[in-house]
Design a protein around this motif. Structure first.
Motif, PDB file in Angstrom:
ATOM      1  N   GLU A  21     -18.959 -42.310   7.051  1.00  0.00           N
ATOM      2  CA  GLU A  21     -17.837 -42.058   7.950  1.00  0.00           C
ATOM      3  C   GLU A  21     -16.948 -43.292   7.981  1.00  0.00           C
ATOM      4  N   GLY A  22     -15.663 -43.067   7.661  1.00  0.00           N
ATOM      5  CA  GLY A  22     -14.729 -44.189   7.629  1.00  0.00           C
ATOM      6  C   GLY A  22     -14.358 -44.655   9.031  1.00  0.00           C
ATOM      7  N   THR A  23     -14.011 -45.926   9.127  1.00  0.00           N
ATOM      8  CA  THR A  23     -13.469 -46.481  10.365  1.00  0.00           C
ATOM      9  C   THR A  23     -12.046 -46.952  10.090  1.00  0.00           C
ATOM     10  N   ASN A  24     -11.231 -46.977  11.114  1.00  0.00           N
ATOM     11  CA  ASN A  24      -9.823 -47.353  10.947  1.00  0.00           C
ATOM     12  C   ASN A  24      -9.714 -48.874  10.903  1.00  0.00           C
ATOM     13  N   GLU A  25     -10.027 -49.408   9.725  1.00  0.00           N
ATOM     14  CA  GLU A  25     -10.068 -50.862   9.589  1.00  0.00           C
ATOM     15  C   GLU A  25      -8.768 -51.440   9.029  1.00  0.00           C
ATOM     16  N   TYR A  26      -7.875 -50.595   8.571  1.00  0.00           N
ATOM     17  CA  TYR A  26      -6.586 -51.074   8.051  1.00  0.00           C
ATOM     18  C   TYR A  26      -5.443 -50.456   8.850  1.00  0.00           C
ATOM     19  N   VAL A  27      -4.290 -51.148   8.875  1.00  0.00           N
ATOM     20  CA  VAL A  27      -3.099 -50.631   9.565  1.00  0.00           C
ATOM     21  C   VAL A  27      -2.053 -50.280   8.518  1.00  0.00           C
ATOM     22  N   PRO A  28      -1.162 -49.375   8.858  1.00  0.00           N
ATOM     23  CA  PRO A  28      -0.095 -49.034   7.905  1.00  0.00           C
ATOM     24  C   PRO A  28       0.803 -50.253   7.636  1.00  0.00           C
ATOM     25  N   ARG A  29       1.290 -50.335   6.420  1.00  0.00           N
ATOM     26  CA  ARG A  29       2.213 -51.396   6.043  1.00  0.00           C
ATOM     27  C   ARG A  29       3.354 -50.804   5.215  1.00  0.00           C
ATOM     28  N   PHE A  30       4.609 -51.119   5.661  1.00  0.00           N
ATOM     29  CA  PHE A  30       5.772 -50.646   4.909  1.00  0.00           C
ATOM     30  C   PHE A  30       5.849 -51.392   3.591  1.00  0.00           C
ATOM     31  N   VAL A  31       6.200 -50.674   2.540  1.00  0.00           N
ATOM     32  CA  VAL A  31       6.293 -51.285   1.212  1.00  0.00           C
ATOM     33  C   VAL A  31       7.530 -52.162   1.087  1.00  0.00           C
ATOM     34  N   GLY A  40      -2.632 -50.993  20.005  1.00  0.00           N
ATOM     35  CA  GLY A  40      -2.438 -52.432  19.881  1.00  0.00           C
ATOM     36  C   GLY A  40      -1.682 -52.746  18.613  1.00  0.00           C
ATOM     37  N   ALA A  41      -2.183 -53.747  17.892  1.00  0.00           N
ATOM     38  CA  ALA A  41      -1.488 -54.203  16.683  1.00  0.00           C
ATOM     39  C   ALA A  41      -1.884 -53.372  15.475  1.00  0.00           C
ATOM     40  N   ASP A  42      -1.950 -52.055  15.644  1.00  0.00           N
ATOM     41  CA  ASP A  42      -2.321 -51.175  14.541  1.00  0.00           C
ATOM     42  C   ASP A  42      -1.107 -50.421  14.018  1.00  0.00           C
ATOM     43  N   VAL A  43       0.080 -51.036  14.134  1.00  0.00           N
ATOM     44  CA  VAL A  43       1.328 -50.405  13.694  1.00  0.00           C
ATOM     45  C   VAL A  43       2.118 -51.408  12.864  1.00  0.00           C
ATOM     46  N   ASP A  44       3.125 -50.918  12.171  1.00  0.00           N
ATOM     47  CA  ASP A  44       4.087 -51.755  11.454  1.00  0.00           C
ATOM     48  C   ASP A  44       5.473 -51.167  11.701  1.00  0.00           C
ATOM     49  N   GLU A  45       6.471 -52.042  11.702  1.00  0.00           N
ATOM     50  CA  GLU A  45       7.832 -51.552  11.940  1.00  0.00           C
ATOM     51  C   GLU A  45       8.765 -52.137  10.889  1.00  0.00           C
ATOM     52  N   VAL A  46       9.879 -51.444  10.712  1.00  0.00           N
ATOM     53  CA  VAL A  46      10.862 -51.857   9.723  1.00  0.00           C
ATOM     54  C   VAL A  46      12.263 -51.501  10.245  1.00  0.00           C
ATOM     55  N   ILE A  47      13.282 -52.271   9.775  1.00  0.00           N
ATOM     56  CA  ILE A  47      14.676 -52.008  10.138  1.00  0.00           C
ATOM     57  C   ILE A  47      15.317 -51.204   9.021  1.00  0.00           C
ATOM     58  N   VAL A  48      15.958 -50.128   9.410  1.00  0.00           N
ATOM     59  CA  VAL A  48      16.695 -49.291   8.457  1.00  0.00           C
ATOM     60  C   VAL A  48      18.177 -49.403   8.810  1.00  0.00           C
ATOM     61  N   ASN A  49      18.968 -49.996   7.895  1.00  0.00           N
ATOM     62  CA  ASN A  49      20.414 -50.115   8.095  1.00  0.00           C
ATOM     63  C   ASN A  49      21.116 -48.985   7.368  1.00  0.00           C
ATOM     64  N   ILE A  50      21.921 -48.242   8.109  1.00  0.00           N
ATOM     65  CA  ILE A  50      22.652 -47.101   7.551  1.00  0.00           C
ATOM     66  C   ILE A  50      24.144 -47.367   7.692  1.00  0.00           C
ATOM     67  N   THR A  51      24.849 -47.303   6.576  1.00  0.00           N
ATOM     68  CA  THR A  51      26.317 -47.452   6.573  1.00  0.00           C
ATOM     69  C   THR A  51      26.948 -46.074   6.572  1.00  0.00           C
ATOM     70  N   VAL A  52      27.807 -45.841   7.558  1.00  0.00           N
ATOM     71  CA  VAL A  52      28.515 -44.559   7.663  1.00  0.00           C
ATOM     72  C   VAL A  52      29.798 -44.670   6.860  1.00  0.00           C
ATOM     73  N   LEU A  53      29.943 -43.832   5.847  1.00  0.00           N
ATOM     74  CA  LEU A  53      31.118 -43.852   4.970  1.00  0.00           C
ATOM     75  C   LEU A  53      32.252 -43.026   5.559  1.00  0.00           C
TER      76      LEU A  53
END
Length: 483
Positions: free
Chosen positions: A325-335, A419-432
């Protein structure tokens, strides 16, 4: 002439003579005073010289004789089993002579004795395993013991027939009716019955039969004729990854219907696809040894052997399928640390702008990544697919109001944030820019003019505004209205 009568007087010049050789049978249960036979004599003399009187010389014999008649009668009880024949010396006396003869009396048997066993109880130890290599083994048909009874009676009254009267309802044993040889009729089984108690009878052949009894106890000695048995034969335990070495996975249990040392069981791993598990040979407890990683391997298979000690040929096997049975030992990471996308302000609702991606080294549900836009970014006209990470238009866009939009995107595992089991990223969108139509500065112009003014008279000035960027440059369009 004179007639002379001469009377000759008898003189005892002749001895008595027995008229025959006398013999007679008498049943052993004849009562006292019973007349067995009569002896008679003849004598050529006459008168008193011819009168015989009888006597028996041996007064210790159980017989009397009438001195006058010669009748021989019983004076004491007879027992054929003690003496079955008597020879009586009988004498006959007249006034001058004594003669003797032997009278043979045969005591005939009556069935007054029951058969008697030489032992009242027999205790027999027999193994229940059929093996020619074990001397005390008994196969079906083999003689266990011969019981013996004696009957002091004679002929048919002393002819004995043996039978098992009770205790053999299952028909495991048989007995020879003539010899008393007790044999096995069916295999013995220590696990079903450890001892058999029977009553054996011996019956004679008398008209009114008599019977004697003895008890026979057969103690069954156990041999190793059963292998250990797993129940069930397949096991499916679970164990957490990263469990410390020595963690108990499962306890296997095999049973053996034998007893004593024949039921001693040891355990061993017969085969395995990993050396990460060991088994205690005495208890059957499987434990971990080493590091378990769900991401490396999710299941393991072991074949466990249970065997007798020291007879390893008596054995059985169990299949153990261990699921990790796996345990949640890793957190998501944005590439990527930052994403840039462009979209026209005229994009329709639902149009995909771009896609973000985060990876999680866990497997299974612990490795599933869920995305969400959080904070004030949720009100800027975009939404994100929770599972795919695709960002799409969810409301109207206006480049003239906001040309560059920054979204905060969160990647997390399923469930609440812990807790610290998340990752975040900034997405910049240019409106044309899109070519929006010019807009008049006023929607309605109200003008007053006098009648009669000449044509070409200047009435008012109107203007329109275009907010598009180059080449749709923001411009004013003045217009003079004339008559």
């Amino acid at each position: 002439m004179v007639k002379v009568v001469v009377n000759i007087l008898d003189e005892n010049d002749n001895a008595p003579r027995f008229s025959q050789i006398f013999s007679a049978p008498v049943p052993e249960n004849a009562p006292l005073g019973y007349t067995v036979t009569r002896v008679t004599t003849s004598d050529e003399d006459i008168g008193v010289n011819a009168i015989s009187r009888y006597s028996i010389r041996d007064t210790s014999l159980p017989f009397n004789i009438n001195p006058s008649t010669g009748d021989i009668t019983i004076s004491r009880h007879l027992n054929r089993e003690d003496t079955d024949r008597y020879r009586i010396r009988v004498s006959a006396h007249d006034s001058g002579w004594t003669v003797s003869t032997d009278v043979t009396i045969f005591v005939t048997d009556i069935n007054d004795n029951a058969p008697r066993f030489t032992k009242t109880s027999y205790y027999l130890d027999c193994p229940d395993h059929i093996s020619v290599t074990i001397p005390e083994s008994h196969v079906v048909g083999a003689v266990i013991r011969t019981v013996s009874a004696r009957d002091r009676d004679a002929a048919m009254n002393g002819l004995i027939a043996y039978n098992i009267s009770s205790g053999n309802e299952a028909g495991i044993f048989a007995i020879n009716t003539s010899t008393g040889a007790l044999t096995l009729a069916k295999p013995l089984d220590y696990e079903l019955c450890q001892n058999h108690e029977m009553i054996v009878s011996a019956t004679d052949g008398g008209w009114v039969a008599r019977t004697g009894y003895c008890s026979v106890t057969v103690n069954v000695v156990d041999v190793n004729d059963n292998s250990p048995i797993f129940s069930p034969e397949d096991y499916f335990p679970n164990v957490l990854e990263n469990a410390p070495s020595g963690t108990t996975v499962i306890r296997l249990n095999a049973t053996d219907t034998d007893s004593g040392s024949n039921a001693m069981i040891a355990y061993a791993v017969q085969s395995s696809d990993s050396d990460l598990f060991v088994i205690d040979p005495n208890t059957g407890i499987i434990t971990t040894q080493g590091f378990l990683d769900y991401e490396t391997k999710q299941s393991y298979h072991l074949t466990v052997k249970a065997f007798n000690v020291p007879d390893e040929e008596r054995c059985s096997f169990a299949s153990v399928n261990i699921q990790l049975e796996g345990t949640n030992e890793y957190v998501p990471r944005f590439v990527s640390k930052l994403y840039y996308f462009e979209v026209s302000e005229a994009a329709s609702k639902g149009m995909v702008v771009g896609e973000v991606f985060a990876s999680d080294r866990d497997m299974g549900t612990d490795g599933e990544v869920h995305y969400l836009i959080f904070g004030s970014s949720r009100k800027k006209g975009f939404q994100i697919n929770e599972k795919s990470g695709q960002i799409y238009v969810s409301g109207p866009l206006d480049r003239e109001k906001e040309e560059r939009i920054s979204l905060k995107v969160l990647a997390k595992n399923f469930g609440s944030i812990r807790g610290a089991d998340v990752d975040e990223v900034i997405v910049n969108i240019t409106v044309l820019d899109a070519n929006d139509p010019p807009v008049f500065s006023l929607q309605v112009y109200n003008i007053q003019i006098s009648e009669g003014v000449p044509p070409g008279t200047h009435v008012t000035f109107v203007s329109a505004f275009d907010s598009d960027s180059v080449p749709s440059t923001c411009m004013l369009f003045p217009c003079f209205v004339c008559l």
